[in-house]
Design a protein around this motif. Structure first.
Motif, PDB file in Angstrom:
ATOM      1  N   GLY A  13     -38.649 -47.196  13.689  1.00  0.00           N
ATOM      2  CA  GLY A  13     -39.937 -46.918  14.322  1.00  0.00           C
ATOM      3  C   GLY A  13     -39.848 -46.366  15.729  1.00  0.00           C
ATOM      4  N   GLU A  14     -41.013 -46.294  16.357  1.00  0.00           N
ATOM      5  CA  GLU A  14     -41.174 -45.562  17.607  1.00  0.00           C
ATOM      6  C   GLU A  14     -40.294 -46.072  18.739  1.00  0.00           C
ATOM      7  N   LYS A  15     -40.110 -47.371  18.855  1.00  0.00           N
ATOM      8  CA  LYS A  15     -39.385 -47.904  20.008  1.00  0.00           C
ATOM      9  C   LYS A  15     -37.907 -47.532  19.985  1.00  0.00           C
ATOM     10  N   PHE A  16     -37.414 -47.016  18.845  1.00  0.00           N
ATOM     11  CA  PHE A  16     -36.015 -46.622  18.749  1.00  0.00           C
ATOM     12  C   PHE A  16     -35.835 -45.105  18.734  1.00  0.00           C
ATOM     13  N   ILE A  17     -36.894 -44.347  19.043  1.00  0.00           N
ATOM     14  CA  ILE A  17     -36.813 -42.891  18.946  1.00  0.00           C
ATOM     15  C   ILE A  17     -35.774 -42.318  19.896  1.00  0.00           C
ATOM     16  N   TYR A  18     -35.635 -42.903  21.096  1.00  0.00           N
ATOM     17  CA  TYR A  18     -34.676 -42.346  22.049  1.00  0.00           C
ATOM     18  C   TYR A  18     -33.235 -42.691  21.677  1.00  0.00           C
ATOM     19  N   LEU A  19     -33.019 -43.829  21.023  1.00  0.00           N
ATOM     20  CA  LEU A  19     -31.687 -44.128  20.491  1.00  0.00           C
ATOM     21  C   LEU A  19     -31.376 -43.176  19.341  1.00  0.00           C
ATOM     22  N   ASN A  20     -32.396 -42.849  18.560  1.00  0.00           N
ATOM     23  CA  ASN A  20     -32.251 -41.850  17.507  1.00  0.00           C
ATOM     24  C   ASN A  20     -31.826 -40.508  18.093  1.00  0.00           C
ATOM     25  N   LEU A  21     -32.466 -40.115  19.189  1.00  0.00           N
ATOM     26  CA  LEU A  21     -32.126 -38.870  19.878  1.00  0.00           C
ATOM     27  C   LEU A  21     -30.707 -38.927  20.447  1.00  0.00           C
ATOM     28  N   LEU A  22     -30.332 -40.077  21.029  1.00  0.00           N
ATOM     29  CA  LEU A  22     -29.011 -40.235  21.624  1.00  0.00           C
ATOM     30  C   LEU A  22     -27.905 -40.130  20.581  1.00  0.00           C
ATOM     31  N   THR A  23     -28.077 -40.789  19.440  1.00  0.00           N
ATOM     32  CA  THR A  23     -27.039 -40.734  18.405  1.00  0.00           C
ATOM     33  C   THR A  23     -26.908 -39.328  17.836  1.00  0.00           C
ATOM     34  N   THR A  24     -28.025 -38.625  17.738  1.00  0.00           N
ATOM     35  CA  THR A  24     -27.987 -37.251  17.228  1.00  0.00           C
ATOM     36  C   THR A  24     -27.248 -36.323  18.187  1.00  0.00           C
ATOM     37  N   THR A  25     -27.623 -36.369  19.456  1.00  0.00           N
ATOM     38  CA  THR A  25     -26.990 -35.472  20.432  1.00  0.00           C
ATOM     39  C   THR A  25     -25.510 -35.797  20.619  1.00  0.00           C
ATOM     40  N   LYS A  26     -25.142 -37.071  20.459  1.00  0.00           N
ATOM     41  CA  LYS A  26     -23.731 -37.453  20.565  1.00  0.00           C
ATOM     42  C   LYS A  26     -22.923 -36.803  19.440  1.00  0.00           C
ATOM     43  N   GLN A  27     -23.468 -36.799  18.246  1.00  0.00           N
ATOM     44  CA  GLN A  27     -22.766 -36.167  17.124  1.00  0.00           C
ATOM     45  C   GLN A  27     -22.631 -34.665  17.327  1.00  0.00           C
ATOM     46  N   VAL A  28     -23.684 -34.032  17.845  1.00  0.00           N
ATOM     47  CA  VAL A  28     -23.619 -32.595  18.111  1.00  0.00           C
ATOM     48  C   VAL A  28     -22.606 -32.308  19.217  1.00  0.00           C
ATOM     49  N   GLN A  29     -22.588 -33.164  20.247  1.00  0.00           N
ATOM     50  CA  GLN A  29     -21.610 -33.004  21.327  1.00  0.00           C
ATOM     51  C   GLN A  29     -20.181 -33.118  20.791  1.00  0.00           C
ATOM     52  N   MET A  30     -19.938 -34.035  19.886  1.00  0.00           N
ATOM     53  CA  MET A  30     -18.612 -34.177  19.268  1.00  0.00           C
ATOM     54  C   MET A  30     -18.222 -32.911  18.522  1.00  0.00           C
ATOM     55  N   MET A  31     -19.188 -32.312  17.825  1.00  0.00           N
ATOM     56  CA  MET A  31     -18.908 -31.076  17.102  1.00  0.00           C
ATOM     57  C   MET A  31     -18.538 -29.948  18.061  1.00  0.00           C
ATOM     58  N   LEU A  32     -19.291 -29.822  19.161  1.00  0.00           N
ATOM     59  CA  LEU A  32     -19.031 -28.763  20.132  1.00  0.00           C
ATOM     60  C   LEU A  32     -17.697 -28.974  20.851  1.00  0.00           C
ATOM     61  N   SER A  33     -17.301 -30.231  21.019  1.00  0.00           N
ATOM     62  CA  SER A  33     -16.064 -30.539  21.736  1.00  0.00           C
ATOM     63  C   SER A  33     -14.819 -30.440  20.856  1.00  0.00           C
ATOM     64  N   TYR A  34     -14.955 -30.867  19.581  1.00  0.00           N
ATOM     65  CA  TYR A  34     -13.774 -30.996  18.738  1.00  0.00           C
ATOM     66  C   TYR A  34     -13.788 -30.108  17.494  1.00  0.00           C
ATOM     67  N   GLY A  35     -14.870 -29.377  17.289  1.00  0.00           N
ATOM     68  CA  GLY A  35     -14.936 -28.500  16.125  1.00  0.00           C
ATOM     69  C   GLY A  35     -15.702 -29.122  14.974  1.00  0.00           C
ATOM     70  N   LEU A  36     -15.791 -28.380  13.884  1.00  0.00           N
ATOM     71  CA  LEU A  36     -16.588 -28.816  12.731  1.00  0.00           C
ATOM     72  C   LEU A  36     -15.951 -30.018  12.035  1.00  0.00           C
ATOM     73  N   PHE A  37     -16.805 -30.917  11.571  1.00  0.00           N
ATOM     74  CA  PHE A  37     -16.369 -32.038  10.756  1.00  0.00           C
ATOM     75  C   PHE A  37     -17.391 -32.219   9.641  1.00  0.00           C
ATOM     76  N   GLU A  38     -17.156 -33.188   8.773  1.00  0.00           N
ATOM     77  CA  GLU A  38     -17.963 -33.306   7.562  1.00  0.00           C
ATOM     78  C   GLU A  38     -19.458 -33.403   7.828  1.00  0.00           C
ATOM     79  N   TRP A  39     -19.841 -34.074   8.932  1.00  0.00           N
ATOM     80  CA  TRP A  39     -21.250 -34.329   9.197  1.00  0.00           C
ATOM     81  C   TRP A  39     -21.834 -33.388  10.258  1.00  0.00           C
TER      82      TRP A  39
END
Length: 241
Positions: A13-39
């Motif tokens: 729900g709503e109170k976790f939206i920013y944690l949702n955003l944080l986990t998403t951007t962290k995964q994208v940052q990992m992709m940009l830093s280390y290259g493509l992976f399964e997810w």
């Protein structure tokens, strides 16, 4: 872990939206830093969805989603494909393309998730497949039979959120078919609205479906009341921070 945490944050729900955003951007940052992976594709498609929810920017969200699909095509592994399809086609694609084009794509996401063991997203793709065939005008009898078969599989796989959401829709279809004595009350063969214990996600969907029922059966004041007084901001509308 981050991919599952991302899904849990959204469903919480709503109170976790920013944690949702944080986990998403962290995964994208990992992709940009280390290259493509399964997810990689799945995380990028989720970022596109968040661009729409948080900023209301359809064009940017669609652009990110298209890049996610290109990455998915380049990946040798199917892991994450069901999540990519669910994020992109549920939250972005319908703004640009006809709904009729979605049913085949949701089936593909469902089949991919089953092949790779991503049963949660596989069942969400199956759930959205049923919703799309209703929205595009398939016969109610066909949809009702699909509901029964899909819910049976969801329960067997212990994916209760998907099953609960689909039961809500199933009861609406039964009401529309005249197979229930009720109209706007979602109680009958599929569910009893007075006895269900809702999660934030299922409650939000219940409000949506009950509002639809109120409109279809001419109870417009009830529908307006539900939308205005009972609506869940996190799931019913996009809102800027």
């Amino acid at each position: 872990f981050l991919s599952r945490l991302n899904v849990w944050c959204y469903l919480a729900g709503e109170k976790f939206i920013y944690l949702n955003l944080l986990t998403t951007t962290k995964q994208v940052q990992m992709m940009l830093s280390y290259g493509l992976f399964e997810w990689s594709a799945a995380s990028l498609s989720t970022l596109g969805s968040l661009s729409l929810w948080v900023m209301g920017d359809v064009d940017t969200a669609y652009h990110i989603g298209e890049r996610a699909l290109q990455i998915q095509e380049r990946c040798e592994s199917e892991a994450g494909k069901a999540t990519t399809f669910a994020s992109f086609y549920v939250f972005l694609f319908h703004h640009m393309k006809p709904l009729q084009s979605l049913s085949k794509l949701f089936l593909e996401g469902y089949q991919s998730g089953m092949r790779t063991g991503d049963k949660a997203m596989s069942m969400w793709c199956l759930y959205f497949y049923v919703i799309v065939i209703y929205m595009t005008g398939k016969p109610l009898k066909v949809i009702e039979e699909q509901c029964q078969a899909s819910i049976t599989q969801m329960v067997e796989l212990k994916e209760e959120d998907q099953a609960s959401c689909l039961r809500i829709s199933w009861q609406l279809y039964l009401n529309l078919m005249g197979s229930s004595n009720n109209t706007v009350e979602l109680s009958g063969k599929a569910m009893d609205e007075m006895e269900v214990v809702f999660t934030p996600a299922t409650h939000a969907y219940f409000i949506i479906v009950k509002t639809i029922a109120s409109t279809l059966f001419g109870r417009y004041e009830l529908g307006a009341h539900l939308a205005i007084e009972k609506g869940d901001q996190q799931y019913l509308k996009t809102e800027e921070p």
